[in-house]
Enzyme design. Structure first.
Site, short mmCIF file in Angstrom:
data_model
loop_
_atom_site.label_atom_id
_atom_site.label_comp_id
_atom_site.label_asym_id
_atom_site.label_seq_id
_atom_site.Cartn_x
_atom_site.Cartn_y
_atom_site.Cartn_z
N SER A 13 -68.15 51.97 41.23
CA SER A 13 -68.03 53.35 41.74
C SER A 13 -67.80 54.32 40.58
O SER A 13 -68.31 55.44 40.60
CB SER A 13 -66.82 53.47 42.67
OG SER A 13 -67.17 53.13 43.96
N LYS A 58 -56.40 57.04 49.09
CA LYS A 58 -57.00 56.35 50.24
C LYS A 58 -57.08 57.31 51.40
O LYS A 58 -56.25 58.23 51.50
CB LYS A 58 -56.13 55.14 50.63
CG LYS A 58 -56.88 54.07 51.36
CD LYS A 58 -57.63 53.17 50.41
CE LYS A 58 -58.45 52.14 51.13
NZ LYS A 58 -59.07 51.21 50.18
#
Ligand code: NAD
Length: 476
Positions: free
Chosen positions: A367, A111
């Site tokens: 994705s 992240k």
């Protein structure tokens, strides 16, 4: 490797993820060392860089955390928010590891975050910040199609992903797989069709599959299938709208829609497209023809229904309102809509809570398809579509000749259709959510001491990550 908590980390989100992990880890077979390795954040890159904003220079604080390298590349969004801090980015990176494992997407979790309020900057300044952040990632080898692949999150979208791609490509000229350094790109720059609706569609596929399990539905006193099921949705944004649309098309009744300014209820059910049109025309979902307004929007969560889908904010179901929830199934489309205290109350009431870590994984799944498309340098369907269509027409022709009967023009079109990119993306997403639901359910059923699907989802994730460490061995 730097792994100390930032001094400003006030709310201990990472520890709470670790607590959920520990609760589930006791139901797995892995030795302490492997569990410690799965849990640990492998790499934390905390950076500060200068950017010219107007007439002055501002020092921007930003992060990229790679929680796990058990599979590469790492994968996870980048958020632009004033709330960004190291603890939050570490927790979100850890959740990405488990989410990817649950849906069998072969990435480690990561992240990123930039501590800014994007509303306070012009597009030109945002571009400068995004490009400088990308350059910092390149400098430290924290980005690349085989290393770490960012994606959009709060405050970022296609535009930011284009800037990241362009910066990466200029710093790494000639890298043949460079397009795969980031996902969530516009189609013209290597994005994939079907990504926008992916999370809402994944929510639909996951819940549809659960509703097809006869024994689970019997326990809840419900008929299998979606036809006629009463569905309540909080948040008519990207995820909530698409979920509502697919449930409506499958024959469910959207009986209540909840937005920030109120909720609308109709026993007969509502068409989400008409509600959206009404909102565009009037500025609110309230006063939708044929529906009743609920002025306190949170009351919508307590309406009697079969499936409740919170798709807006975190912590909307807590110890206070959980006892009043009447839904039999809650599908967590949003991240963290149920507090741990509420989770326990709902488990005791026999409500099936389908956890966010599994249910909203449609985005990362698609994705993954985008990344595969970038590495293969070809649009899905380009090679096979025409061949399949010609073959289907040929087979149909033979059947018509043999039977002496003709199908309608509409049926001919449907049968002949060869798979295009969006068809294959939907099909891959459906397969992913179907398989993952059954894997999580299996973990749930296998151990009678596991009393919620969230713990079962963690167990499924830990087992898969543990297995890859076992296969990799410990180096050297
Ligand atoms: P969005 O901004 O498109 O939609 C959110 C909607 O919630 C908006 O319509 C907003 O008006 C509404 N809302 C705001 N406050 C509300 C309130 N108090 N009560 C009811 N509704 C309220 O966001 P999104 O992309 O649909 O994301 C929704 C949730 O799903 C978030 O928790 C997000 O983290 C999660 N999620 C999104 C994705 C994705 O691909 N977009 C992927 C995984 C998880």
């Amino acid at each position: 490797m730097a792994n100390a908590l930032a001094p400003e980390a006030h709310y201990n989100f990472f520890s709470s993820v670790e607590r959920s992990f520990d609760k589930a880890a006791q139901f797995t077979k892995w030795e302490k060392g492997i569990l410690e390795q799965i849990k640990a954040c492998n790499s934390v890159y905390r950076m500060r860089f200068p950017v010219r904003v107007g007439s002055s220079i501002e020092v921007i604080e930003a992060y990229r955390v790679q929680h796990s390298h058990h599979k590469l590349p790492c994968k996870g969004g980048i958020r632009f928010s004033e709330e960004v801090n190291q603890d939050e980015v570490m927790a979100l990176a850890a959740l990405m590891t488990y989410k990817c494992a649950i849906v069998n997407v072969p990435f480690g979790g990561a992240k990123g975050g930039i501590k800014i309020n994007p509303r306070n900057y012009t597009p030109f300044q945002l571009e400068a910040i995004t490009r400088r952040y990308t350059a910092e990632l390149v400098k430290k080898n924290f980005i690349g199609p085989g290393i770490d692949v960012p994606a959009p999150d709060y405050g970022t979208g296609e535009r930011e992903m284009s800037w990241i791609l362009d910066t990466y490509m200029s710093l790494r000229p000639g890298e043949v797989d460079g397009l795969g350094c980031v996902t969530g790109k516009p189609i013209a720059q290597g994005g994939v069709r079907g990504r926008k609706e992916a999370t809402g569609l994944g929510v639909f596929y996951g819940l549809r599959e659960l509703c097809n399990v006869k024994e689970d539905m019997e326990k809840l006193g419900l008929e299998p299938g979606l036809d006629g099921k009463r569905v309540v949705i909080q948040g008519l944004g990207n995820v909530g709208y698409h979920a509502a649309k697919y449930f409506y098309e499958a024959g469910s009744k959207i009986t209540c829609l909840i937005e920030f300014d109120g909720a609308i209820y109709s026993e007969k059910g509502m068409n989400p497209d008409e509600v959206l049109k009404h909102r565009q025309e009037t500025g609110s979902i309230l006063n939708f023809p044929g529906s009743k307004n609920l002025t306190i929007n949170m009351e919508g969560l307590e309406v009697d229904c079969d499936i409740l889908i919170p798709a807006a904010l975190e912590n909307v179901i807590d110890a206070d309102n959980a006892p009043r929830i009447k839904a039999k199934i809650i599908g967590e489309a949003a991240n963290g809509p149920i507090t741990p205290e509420a989770d326990e109350i709902l488990a005791k009431k026999g409500v099936i809570v389908v956890p966010d870590m599994f249910l909203n994984a449609g985005g990362v799944t698609v994705s993954y398809f985008e990344w595969l498309k970038n590495l293969s340098h070809v649009r899905y369907g380009r090679l096979g579509k025409r061949f399949d269509e010609n073959m289907n027409i040929h087979i149909l022709q033979v059947i018509e000749d043999l039977t002496g009967k003709k199908v309608s023009a509409q049926e001919r079109k449907f049968i002949a259709h060869g798979a295009d990119e969006v068809d294959l993306v939907y099909s891959g997403l459906e397969e992913t959510m179907y398989t993952a639901l059954h894997e999580v359910r299996e973990a749930y059923m296998k151990n009678p001491k596991i009393n919620d699907m969230r713990t079962a989802a963690y167990v499924a994730a830990i087992d898969k990550v543990g297995a890859s460490y076992e296969q990799l061995g410990i180096f050297p």
